[in-house]
Design a protein around this motif. Sequence first.
Motif, mmCIF file in Angstrom:
data_model
loop_
_atom_site.group_PDB
_atom_site.id
_atom_site.type_symbol
_atom_site.label_atom_id
_atom_site.label_comp_id
_atom_site.label_asym_id
_atom_site.label_seq_id
_atom_site.Cartn_x
_atom_site.Cartn_y
_atom_site.Cartn_z
ATOM 1 N N GLN A 99 -9.978 9.654 -3.024
ATOM 2 C CA GLN A 99 -9.806 9.342 -1.611
ATOM 3 C C GLN A 99 -9.546 10.626 -0.834
ATOM 4 O O GLN A 99 -8.786 11.487 -1.284
ATOM 5 C CB GLN A 99 -8.635 8.372 -1.439
ATOM 6 N N VAL A 100 -10.166 10.688 0.337
ATOM 7 C CA VAL A 100 -10.050 11.907 1.140
ATOM 8 C C VAL A 100 -8.654 12.027 1.746
ATOM 9 O O VAL A 100 -8.117 11.051 2.281
ATOM 10 C CB VAL A 100 -11.096 11.867 2.278
ATOM 11 N N VAL A 101 -8.071 13.232 1.643
ATOM 12 C CA VAL A 101 -6.865 13.556 2.423
ATOM 13 C C VAL A 101 -7.116 14.886 3.115
ATOM 14 O O VAL A 101 -7.930 15.683 2.648
ATOM 15 C CB VAL A 101 -5.586 13.682 1.559
ATOM 16 N N PHE A 102 -6.408 15.099 4.226
ATOM 17 C CA PHE A 102 -6.685 16.296 5.005
ATOM 18 C C PHE A 102 -5.540 17.309 4.978
ATOM 19 O O PHE A 102 -5.622 18.333 5.644
ATOM 20 C CB PHE A 102 -7.023 15.916 6.448
ATOM 21 N N SER A 103 -4.470 16.998 4.289
ATOM 22 C CA SER A 103 -3.409 18.005 4.212
ATOM 23 C C SER A 103 -2.818 18.013 2.810
ATOM 24 O O SER A 103 -2.861 17.002 2.101
ATOM 25 C CB SER A 103 -2.305 17.724 5.233
ATOM 26 N N ALA A 104 -2.286 19.187 2.478
ATOM 27 C CA ALA A 104 -1.717 19.346 1.145
ATOM 28 C C ALA A 104 -0.530 18.399 0.957
ATOM 29 O O ALA A 104 -0.347 17.818 -0.121
ATOM 30 C CB ALA A 104 -1.281 20.788 0.948
ATOM 31 N N ASP A 105 0.264 18.209 2.012
ATOM 32 C CA ASP A 105 1.429 17.325 1.889
ATOM 33 C C ASP A 105 0.993 15.892 1.628
ATOM 34 O O ASP A 105 1.584 15.190 0.799
ATOM 35 C CB ASP A 105 2.289 17.377 3.154
ATOM 36 N N HIS A 106 -0.071 15.467 2.340
ATOM 37 C CA HIS A 106 -0.571 14.108 2.095
ATOM 38 C C HIS A 106 -1.084 13.970 0.675
ATOM 39 O O HIS A 106 -0.909 12.928 0.039
ATOM 40 C CB HIS A 106 -1.689 13.763 3.080
ATOM 41 N N ALA A 107 -1.734 15.015 0.200
ATOM 42 C CA ALA A 107 -2.272 14.958 -1.170
ATOM 43 C C ALA A 107 -1.130 14.647 -2.136
ATOM 44 O O ALA A 107 -1.228 13.741 -2.967
ATOM 45 C CB ALA A 107 -2.943 16.278 -1.525
ATOM 46 N N VAL A 108 -0.032 15.365 -1.985
ATOM 47 C CA VAL A 108 1.102 15.180 -2.894
ATOM 48 C C VAL A 108 1.679 13.766 -2.737
ATOM 49 O O VAL A 108 1.928 13.062 -3.725
ATOM 50 C CB VAL A 108 2.181 16.254 -2.649
ATOM 51 N N GLU A 109 1.851 13.355 -1.473
ATOM 52 C CA GLU A 109 2.402 12.016 -1.207
ATOM 53 C C GLU A 109 1.559 10.915 -1.863
ATOM 54 O O GLU A 109 2.068 10.027 -2.520
ATOM 55 C CB GLU A 109 2.337 11.780 0.301
ATOM 56 N N TRP A 110 0.263 11.009 -1.642
ATOM 57 C CA TRP A 110 -0.638 9.970 -2.139
ATOM 58 C C TRP A 110 -0.691 9.968 -3.664
ATOM 59 O O TRP A 110 -0.742 8.911 -4.290
ATOM 60 C CB TRP A 110 -2.049 10.154 -1.566
ATOM 61 N N VAL A 111 -0.704 11.151 -4.223
ATOM 62 C CA VAL A 111 -0.761 11.216 -5.689
ATOM 63 C C VAL A 111 0.518 10.619 -6.274
ATOM 64 O O VAL A 111 0.482 9.916 -7.279
ATOM 65 C CB VAL A 111 -1.009 12.671 -6.164
ATOM 66 N N ASN A 112 1.627 10.856 -5.592
ATOM 67 C CA ASN A 112 2.877 10.248 -6.059
ATOM 68 C C ASN A 112 2.825 8.727 -6.002
ATOM 69 O O ASN A 112 3.546 8.046 -6.712
ATOM 70 C CB ASN A 112 4.069 10.753 -5.237
ATOM 71 N N GLN A 113 1.947 8.216 -5.125
ATOM 72 C CA GLN A 113 1.782 6.748 -5.074
ATOM 73 C C GLN A 113 0.735 6.273 -6.068
ATOM 74 O O GLN A 113 0.293 5.129 -6.033
ATOM 75 C CB GLN A 113 1.331 6.319 -3.676
ATOM 76 N N GLY A 114 0.274 7.172 -6.915
ATOM 77 C CA GLY A 114 -0.656 6.775 -7.970
ATOM 78 C C GLY A 114 -2.128 6.838 -7.559
ATOM 79 O O GLY A 114 -2.989 6.328 -8.262
ATOM 80 N N LYS A 115 -2.422 7.491 -6.405
ATOM 81 C CA LYS A 115 -3.819 7.558 -5.982
ATOM 82 C C LYS A 115 -4.470 8.848 -6.485
ATOM 83 O O LYS A 115 -3.780 9.805 -6.818
ATOM 84 C CB LYS A 115 -3.897 7.515 -4.455
ATOM 85 N N GLN A 116 -5.786 8.855 -6.475
ATOM 86 C CA GLN A 116 -6.527 10.068 -6.815
ATOM 87 C C GLN A 116 -7.142 10.576 -5.519
ATOM 88 O O GLN A 116 -7.786 9.809 -4.801
ATOM 89 C CB GLN A 116 -7.637 9.751 -7.795
#
Length: 921
Positions: A428-445
């Motif tokens: 899934q597309v994310v546009f910021s490094a912080d979001h990447a970390v947040e989303w991955v912590n929620q179990g997303k790729q």
Amino acid sequence: MSKKPAVKNAAAKSKPSSKARKYVYFFGNGKADGNRHMKDLLGGKGSGLAEMTNAGLPVPPGFTISTEVCNIYYREKAKIPSAIDREIEENLRKLEKAAGATLGSTENPLLVSVRSGAKFSMPGMMDTILNLGLNDDAVEGLKSRTQNGRFAFDSYRRFIQMFGNVVLEVPKDAFEHELDAVKKARGTKLDTDLDEGSLREVVERYKKVVKDRAKREFPQDPHIQLTMSRDAVFRSWMNARAIEYRRIYDIPDDIGTAVNVQMMVFGNTGARSGTGVGFTRNPATGAREFFGEFLINAQGEDVVSGVRTPQPIRELEQVMPKAYKQLREITTRLEKHYKDVQDFEFTIQDERLFMLQTRSGKRTGYAAIMIASDFVAEKLVTPKEAILLVDPESLNQLLAPGFDRDEWEKIPAATRGLPASPGAASGQVVFSADHAVEWVNQGKQVILVRRETVPDDIHGMFVSQGILTATGGMTSHAAVVGRQMGKPSIVGAGALEIDESRRQFRVDGKTVREGDYISFDGLSGEVKIARVASKPSEILQVLNGTLAAKKSGIYRRFEKLLSWADKVRRLGVYANADLPDQAELAYAFGARGIGLCRTEHMFFGEGRIPIVQRMILADSEADRRKALNELLPLQRDDFYGVFKAMRGCPVTIRTIDPPLHEFLPKREDLMVDVARLEAAGQTGTELEEKKRLLARVEQLHEFNPMLGHRGVRLGITYPEITEMQTRAIIEAACRLNKEGIKIAPEIMIPLVGLVKELSDQKAIVDRVAADVMKEQRITIKYLVGTMIEIPRGCIVADQIAREAQFFSFGTNDLTQLTFGFSRDDSGKFLKIYQEKKILEKDPFASIDTEGVGDLVRLGVERGRKARPSLKIGICGEHGGDPASVHFFHNAGLDYVSASPYRVPVARLAAAQAALSVKVGD
Ligand code: PEP
Ligand code: MG
């Protein structure tokens, strides 16, 4: 390159009476104080500059302030002792002489760059200052010397901007704002369109920005500029992104950075100048091609920052053929000299080439294998040297899945970018490094999509499946870091219209929003708006027989490299595998033994849990034996399969280890079930069963199950379990031996801390084995040994070795029990321990050589003293960690056992451990 570098102690020479250490190392005029072997002290950049200078290559003169000074700076609370300041001043005078220019001079000013450079390259993480030495007078000097006012003022405004930002911490935007205002007023779009007059105005505005924001004048004294810049570089060693980078790459904090002060050469004097970076081979694919990029009329930072998209280096041949030819000659020579791919930086000033850096080039796992085998074929290195050219961890990249080609081909590409780092990425597309970390912590790729990445994005890049940028070339930040992390990356996908504030991009007439799926192939550069299923890597396809080895070049090279490794390693490499298919895979990966078969995992097989539960619930030994008799043939078949897969190699089978409640339902779930059935008014057998189970679960409940009724303690309290398991093992071995496959099982008793625990179990094993062999009329060889995973086991290893024919260190439990850190709960605080530097590494991932390691050494020493022939291995998770493998090699173990996928890593790491004392620097 045969010139032997002279390592003279210049400082001692100038002060004969003092015993002062040397902190500053000069290079220039064909001679350097340092050399390539001094990376610890001079950093990678400093040692490369020294080596190139010694080799007579065109390197602008300069000096390196050693990494020790960085540590002193921190120790002395941001102060540098005056003796070191004096040493720097002396070297500065030497530099002025070599350069024929003076810092701050109005007629002929010396300009320098001040750059960081640690032992390990940390691309873009620390700070750099260019054009230092300019002030209101010197800029006029530069103008009259070069007859180029535009160039002089452009250099000055760049310097104020960099100094203001890096040293005085004024945000970049504040300067950009002023530059834009001047451009707007002059009606120009590009920086290069600004004339001298406009740049003079920019300079004035910049100085005002400094005064307003930093509350001080821009310093006009170049010596003050230098001291402040030096200190800023030291400070950047401890900036957040550098700390994060070191954490990811396991680089210690206490090695410090060196500071390189070097005469500036200018790639921005006009159309006959330029600057570039490159590699002697393609770092993404390993192809033997001159690889890199350059920009005409630019300074170094313009290339790496990814702000302007540079030209491919081969085009330099048309633009400046002489400089190109010289660059090719020099870099080929450097590759031969270092016997490794070189990553270099150069500047051409008025068609004259200068080398600014050379270091070993970071590459993908794929490229590492290609390059190492090509080097051997080209006779550039021996197979032994080739082994040292590949980072064992990077082999994992080759085992990562790729796309299912058929599915991939069906979807049209939305766009294409530069293939910076190979691999298949979908997420899934994310546009910021912080979001990447947040989303991955929620179990997303996720896939991190950015216009360009900056060093501050490192944490987001690390957790993403892949990195996609719209600007930048093959050596931009995203490309360099992506390759290093082994992350699939595409850069310079110019068709992407990214709107980071609205969290969306447009491409190919479509809008992709944050959370939408995209996929890309880092080898071809194609981007598709879809989620695409992946498929096993080419290497795995060969190993599982779906692809012929002769059709996969990378497989053949991978295998070749590992076969070289096998020739030099002393350590055996086994695998931890519990079931026949895992053992097959482990064998295919090159494991020549099973170091740990966790038999209880077989209990979880289909239809087995009810039998296991019956065994646990049995009220009498007779009932327990009945259940065990049902398990016997199932377990025997599994052992048979594992033995067969290993084709006669040693197979170590461990008797039951975990606490029995692990095989029963959770207490809470049972309570809910009972309450539900009672509420529904049921009274039948189902309710009775559940109640019985609940009562047994409550009876088996333990406050500290990891320290409770498990391991050998189970075998002692329920000897019939050990009997059944021994019978299954020996019967399976007899069957195979009759079929002509000689198998010598090794039966391992877990969690032994008292020799009598082992004696008790060994007696059972020997008795049952003798019975089975008599029944089967066959004699097979088998060993009885133990896991050493309790600190007491290490301490009394001599006593235990009198009973045990082999030891296998269970470093998971040994770490848990030595630290008193629960294996299952320590995640919560270990992260904070690492952040606070209480621990450098997670001791469950990489062996704690001081504490746990010392117990291992003690166990080996005492065990072998009592039984010199004792076979010793390790089967904790550490068996697949390269640093730990080095430790086990040095501790004198016979083998390491790793999970099947880590077997290639362990094979290579074991070879490197064997070679590290003999080859390399
Ligand atoms: C160990 O403790 O290191 C080990 C291999 O055993 P387990 O992980 O099964 O406890
Ligand atoms: Mg254990």
